[in-house]
Every structure is written in structure tokens, then in C-alpha cells.
Design a protein around this motif. Structure first.
Motif, PDB file in Angstrom:
ATOM      1  N   PRO A 275       0.813  -1.222   0.000  1.00  0.00           N
ATOM      2  CA  PRO A 275       0.000   0.000   0.000  1.00  0.00           C
ATOM      3  C   PRO A 275       0.851   1.278   0.000  1.00  0.00           C
ATOM      4  N   CYS A 276       2.055   1.187  -0.530  1.00  0.00           N
ATOM      5  CA  CYS A 276       2.978   2.344  -0.511  1.00  0.00           C
ATOM      6  C   CYS A 276       2.494   3.435  -1.473  1.00  0.00           C
ATOM      7  N   VAL A 287      -1.015   9.337   5.691  1.00  0.00           N
ATOM      8  CA  VAL A 287      -1.166   7.877   5.676  1.00  0.00           C
ATOM      9  C   VAL A 287      -2.030   7.569   4.465  1.00  0.00           C
ATOM     10  N   PHE A 288      -1.603   6.646   3.629  1.00  0.00           N
ATOM     11  CA  PHE A 288      -2.462   6.269   2.492  1.00  0.00           C
ATOM     12  C   PHE A 288      -3.136   4.919   2.684  1.00  0.00           C
ATOM     13  N   SER A 289      -2.470   4.057   3.468  1.00  0.00           N
ATOM     14  CA  SER A 289      -2.943   2.678   3.534  1.00  0.00           C
ATOM     15  C   SER A 289      -4.252   2.550   4.296  1.00  0.00           C
ATOM     16  N   TYR A 493      -6.927  10.063  -0.698  1.00  0.00           N
ATOM     17  CA  TYR A 493      -6.477   8.911  -1.475  1.00  0.00           C
ATOM     18  C   TYR A 493      -6.180   7.743  -0.537  1.00  0.00           C
ATOM     19  N   LYS A 494      -6.609   6.552  -0.918  1.00  0.00           N
ATOM     20  CA  LYS A 494      -6.379   5.355  -0.102  1.00  0.00           C
ATOM     21  C   LYS A 494      -5.733   4.278  -0.943  1.00  0.00           C
ATOM     22  N   THR A 495      -4.792   3.563  -0.348  1.00  0.00           N
ATOM     23  CA  THR A 495      -4.225   2.409  -1.032  1.00  0.00           C
ATOM     24  C   THR A 495      -4.670   1.156  -0.300  1.00  0.00           C
ATOM     25  N   PHE A 496      -4.693   0.056  -1.057  1.00  0.00           N
ATOM     26  CA  PHE A 496      -5.133  -1.216  -0.478  1.00  0.00           C
ATOM     27  C   PHE A 496      -4.048  -2.247  -0.688  1.00  0.00           C
ATOM     28  N   CYS A 497      -3.925  -3.145   0.278  1.00  0.00           N
ATOM     29  CA  CYS A 497      -2.881  -4.157   0.216  1.00  0.00           C
ATOM     30  C   CYS A 497      -3.022  -5.047  -1.004  1.00  0.00           C
TER      31      CYS A 497
END
Ligand code: AMP
Ligand code: MG
Length: 499
Positions: A275-276, A287-289, A493-497
Motif C-alpha cells: 500500500p505504498c 497515511v495512504f494505507s 487517497y487510499k491504497t489497499f494491500c
């Protein structure tokens, strides 16, 4: 043999250049399980890193003739490779778990014509003894994301694992929805992690830790093997490399997102790009994750987390540092106590370069910190601000244009004064800044655009992005759009594993 497999008893005349050794399998077998990749239905190579292949001494023509689809999907095992899944543990968000390669398979170590040793790992290659309830597979989006970010990091001059290829599998993987499956070929100096040492230490068997420490010393730090206390030298070297690495992350605005101890490489490479993401507007709390709900791995926390992880590493070495445990603890604490200063030194040295400073003055730290607080206050883009500072030196700073950011104008005056106090010319400063401040970074909105086009079968957006990111310091009028920050959105913005 299944129809999707292919016999690869290559004749030397068409050798692909693989030169496998499998030194990790010569460790006691507690450290791994022999495991071949599970074959996939319809492997199709969609990205291939030709410059990396060449630098590894691989023969492109033969690789393609021998059918890269089969090799990079794991359907065919290259001659000499002895595939394994590695065992490791890890503190995940602070909690220790027994892990291991649940979806990655190490084909072996490829030795380049120059004698360098690299792990060749297939990520998403099927279930292993460590898969727990996972399916051993990976989706295309996250594998392409790792490819993009790791190659961008490499081009930025930051130690990192690399990406050699991505193949789609012709199979679906099921996450929140059905997604195209893929396998990434990862190239790493090794996959020995802090978590590998934690795994060894969990057996309460000093000889197990010693064998891993000796292996690591021989493989990564051969010059330390004959030092007086080689295990202390190992600890010091790992601390040094991490201080250097995290400083580089912080200089480019990189947020790893999941700095669990199983995702910290002992040799000092950035590893495991889940999730970088890179920061746009400067804010230490970024934090994005989506899984990092407490902000444990927020941008500004990364140096402290590195120190926390290094402390876990040091704990595994306690039985080796000295025969008296109290003395071992004292030695380890003293080694760890230098991390913060070392990190700060590497970081400030890099930040000086980003500001065109050739010399070191006591007020430099305050100068850098004031700039960062202006960036936070005025929501300024981290990457573009630095780059614009250097182009501003060449074309002049327009106070009127910046009249809505008065603190930044004040800061700019101080910075110009500081620049004029050094003997190097402004041209020298611009040159230094131009090679230290990237023009392009893998911006989240561009990465997402490349991934979603790829998921619908169009790889041109990805190819163009990779091309631009391979020369991040180059000013190119054709690529100005890649510099643009995202359009502000109501949702962060969000990142996902994507596991
Ligand atoms: P990561 O978050 O990628 O560092 O992975 C943490 C752990 O989960 C590692 O042991 C992985 O091998 C395992 N893992 C992640 N995804 C899967 C999957 N799809 N199947 C099996 N194991 C997985
Ligand atoms: Mg991992």
C-alpha cells in the motif's frame, strides 16, 4: 507434464543465461520448504524489464525463444533452480506472527556474469506451506503497482528490490471482486528480513540464529566476517543501511505503508511495495494505507518505526553479542542509540543538497524545517516545490505570484541569503538541485490510471508512465503533465494491500 508446461532442458547454444545457485537451501531446512510454483492456465507476459534482464546477463533473444511466458509464470523451472518458500516471522502492526512466503516462491539465486548474486522470486506463484488461509495468488493491479514503484525507486537512486516481469495467469483471483491474476518476478539482493531473524530466534536455539547471521554476513557483509565481534558488526551495518535508506525515503516523500518487521530487508533494500505511495502535499501525518487506521506507518513516523524494527532485530542477536546477557543488552542498546543521529545526519545531508547547499551551517536544520512547515501550512506539493525552487533560481522568484504565502516569501529570502554565503555559484546550486530533486515521481493518480487501463487490457498508459519514471530528473516538455499534482478530491487517497 501438463499442456501448459514446457521442458526447458535448454541446449547451451540457446541458453537464456540463467546461472542458478541455491545457497539458501544449504542452510538447515528449518528456514525453508521446497515448493514448486503451481502452474497457471494461460500465462502471458505483459511487462518485461529489458534493461534489468541485460544487466543480469540474461539473453533476451533466447529468453523469448524459450518462451518467457512459461518461465515467468513458474510453469517451467529454469535449469539449476531449486524452488523454495522461505520461512519467516514478523511483527505486523506491532504483533508477532509466524509467517513465511505464502504466495511467493524463490526460484533460486541467479549469479550474474560479474559474480553478483540475486534472488529471483515469483510473487503470486501459488500456495505454499505458509499460505495459511490465503490462495497463494496475486492480482494484476498490485503486481503492476510493485513493478512501477520499485522501478521508480531504482531510477531515483534508492536501494530497492527490482521487477523483471509481470505475467497474467489467465485465471481469476477473488478479493472483493474477481480480478485478473498475475505473477511478478522480483529481483532482490536477498529476501533475508528482520522477520527471518525473528523466526530463527523463536526456536530458542542459538545455533539457528548463528547460522543465519553467518550466512547473512557472508552474503551481504563479507568484509565484516573477520571483525572482532562480527555479530555486533552485523548489527551496526544493518543500522547504518537502514538509517541511510529511510533518509532517502523521507527525502523523496515516499511512504512505505506497511513497515512490518517482515517487510524490512536486512541488506538495506526497500522491499514489498503493497500500500505504498508518494506524498503530494507535504504533511508528516500522511497515511495512504486503508489498513493503517492508527497511522502507525505515517510518513513522519517512518524513522522511529525503523528504529523499533531494528530493536527487534537486535533482540534476536542478543545470544551472539556476548556470553553475558546483561552485557549483550548493553552492547545492543549502545549500538541502537546511534540510529537517530545517523538518520538525522543522512537526512540533513540530503536535504542540504535539495536546497543547493554545498556546505554545512548550524542553522541549516531550522532552514529546512521552516520550509517544511510552510509547505504544510500552505498545502504545497513536496516534489514540485523543490523542483520549482531550482528553476526559480534560474528564472527569478516572483514575489507577487507568491503574495498569498507570506511565510514562504520570508523563508525564500533567508534561503537566498544562505545560498549567497557559500562560494559556489547559483549555477552550481541549480545543477546540484536538478540532480537531487526529481521532476517526476509515481503520483498516485497516474499510477491508478495506468493500473486501471492495464486491467482493461490497455498497457500503453503503463508503458508511458514507466518510461517517464525511468528518468526522473529529466526535464522534458513532452512530459509536463506527469508533474501535475492530483485534482483535490473530497475523499483522501487510499491504497489497499491487494493481498
Ligand atoms: P505482505 O502483507 O505482502 O507483507 O504479506 C504478509 C504475509 O501474508 C506473508 O506471509 C505473505 O506471504 C502472506 N500473504 C499475502 N497474500 C497472500 C495470499 N494471497 N495467499 C497466501 N499468503 C499471502
Ligand atoms: Mg511482505
Amino acid at each position: 507434464m501438463k499442456a501448459t508446461e514446457k521442458d526447458l532442458n535448454e541446449s547451451p547454444a540457446i541458453s537464456s543465461g540463467w546461472n542458478f545457485d541455491n545457497s539458501y537451501t544449504r542452510l538447515v531446512n528449518t528456514f525453508f520448504v521446497k515448493q514448486k510454483p503451481t502452474t497457471v492456465k494461460a500465462p502471458n507476459i505483459v511487462v518485461f524489464n529489458q534493461p534489468l534482464a541485460i544487466s543480469l546477463g540474461l539473453n533476451m533473444e533466447a529468453l523469448l525463444k524459450n518462451d518467457a511466458n512459461f518461465i515467468f509464470s513458474g510453469n517451467t523451472i529454469p535449469v539449476g533452480a531449486e524452488p523454495i518458500a522461505q520461512a519467516y516471522a514478523g511483527h505486523q502492526f506491532g504483533h508477532l506472527n509466524m509467517l513465511g512466503d505464502g504466495r511467493a516462491i524463490l526460484l533460486g539465486e541467479h549469479i550474474t556474469p560479474e559474480g553478483s548474486r540475486y534472488d529471483i522470486q515469483l510473487k503470486g506463484a501459488g500456495v505454499t506451506a505458509f499460505s495459511r488461509r490465503g490462495d497463494g495468488r496475486a492480482a494484476l493491479g498490485p503486481m503492476l503497482r510493485e513493478y512501477i514503484i520499485s522501478e521508480a525507486m531504482h531510477a531515483l537512486g534508492i536501494p530497492t528490490t527490482r521487477s523483471l516481469a509481470v505475467v497474467t495467469t489467465g485465471e481469476l483471483v477473488y478479493r472483493d471482486s474477481a480480478l485478473p491474476g498475475a505473477i511478478l518476478t522480483r529481483v532482490a539482493a536477498s529476501h533475508i528480513r528482520v522477520g527471518t531473524f525473528q523466526f530463527a530466534a523463536s526456536h530458542d536455539n542459538t545455533e539457528l540464529v548463528r547460522s543465519l547471521a553467518d550466512y547473512t554476513l557472508n552474503r551481504h557483509f563479507p568484509t565484516l566476517v573477520n571483525s572482532e565481534n562480527k555479530y555486533l558488526s552485523l548489527l551496526n551495518a544493518v543500522i547504518e543501511n537502514q538509517a541511510k535508506l529511510i533518509a532517502q525515503w523521507m527525502q523523496v516523500g515516499f511512504i512505505h505503508g506497511v513497515m512490518n518487521t517482515d517487510n524490512m530487508s536486512i541488506c538495506g533494500e526497500s522491499i514489498d511495495f503493497g500500500p505504498c505511495a508518494f506524498m503530494d502535499n507535504f504533511d508528516s501525518a500522511t497515511v495512504f494505507s486503508s489498513i493503517d487506521q492508527q497511522g502507525r506507518y505515517a510518513f513522519g513516523n517512518q524513522p522511529q518505526i525503523a528504529q523499533w524494527n531494528l530493536t527487534r532485530f537486535a533482540e534476536t542477536l542478543l545470544p551472539l553479542l556476548h556470553q553475558d546477557l546483561d552485557e549483550s543488552i548493553r552492547i545492543a542498546q549502545s549500538a541502537l542509540s546511534v540510529f537517530a543521529d545517523k538518520y538525522q545526519q543522512y537526512w540533513l545531508t540530503g536535504m542540504r543538497k535539495k536546497l543547493g547547499l554545498f556546505t554545512a551551517e548550524p542553522d541549516d536544520l531550522a532552514l529546512v524545517e521552516e520550509l517544511l512547515s510552510c509547505m504544510k501550512k500552505y498545502r504545497m506539493d513536496y516534489t514540485n516545490t523543490f523542483r520549482d525552487l531550482s528553476s526559480g533560481l534560474a528564472i527569478g522568484f516572483n514575489e507577487e505570484e507568491n503574495s498569498d504565502t507570506p511565510d514562504f516569501i520570508t523563508w525564500h529570502h533567508q534561503w537566498r541569503q544562505r545560498l549567497s554565503s557559500q562560494t559556489e555559484s547559483l549555477d552550481d546550486a541549480v545543477a546540484l538541485m536538478s540532480k537531487t530533486n526529481p521532476v517526476v515521481i509515481p503520483r498516485n493518480h497516474q499510477v491508478e490510471a495506468a493500473l486501471s487501463a492495464a486491467e482493461s487490457g490497455d498497457f500503453t498508459v503503463l508503458e508511458n508512465l514507466l518510461k517517464v519514471l525511468s528518468q526522473p530528473f529529466k526535464e522534458d516538455a513532452n512530459y509536463m503533465s506527469y508533474r501535475a499534482p492530483p485534482i483535490p478530491s473530497a475523499m483522501p487517497y487510499k491504497t489497499f494491500c491487494g493481498t
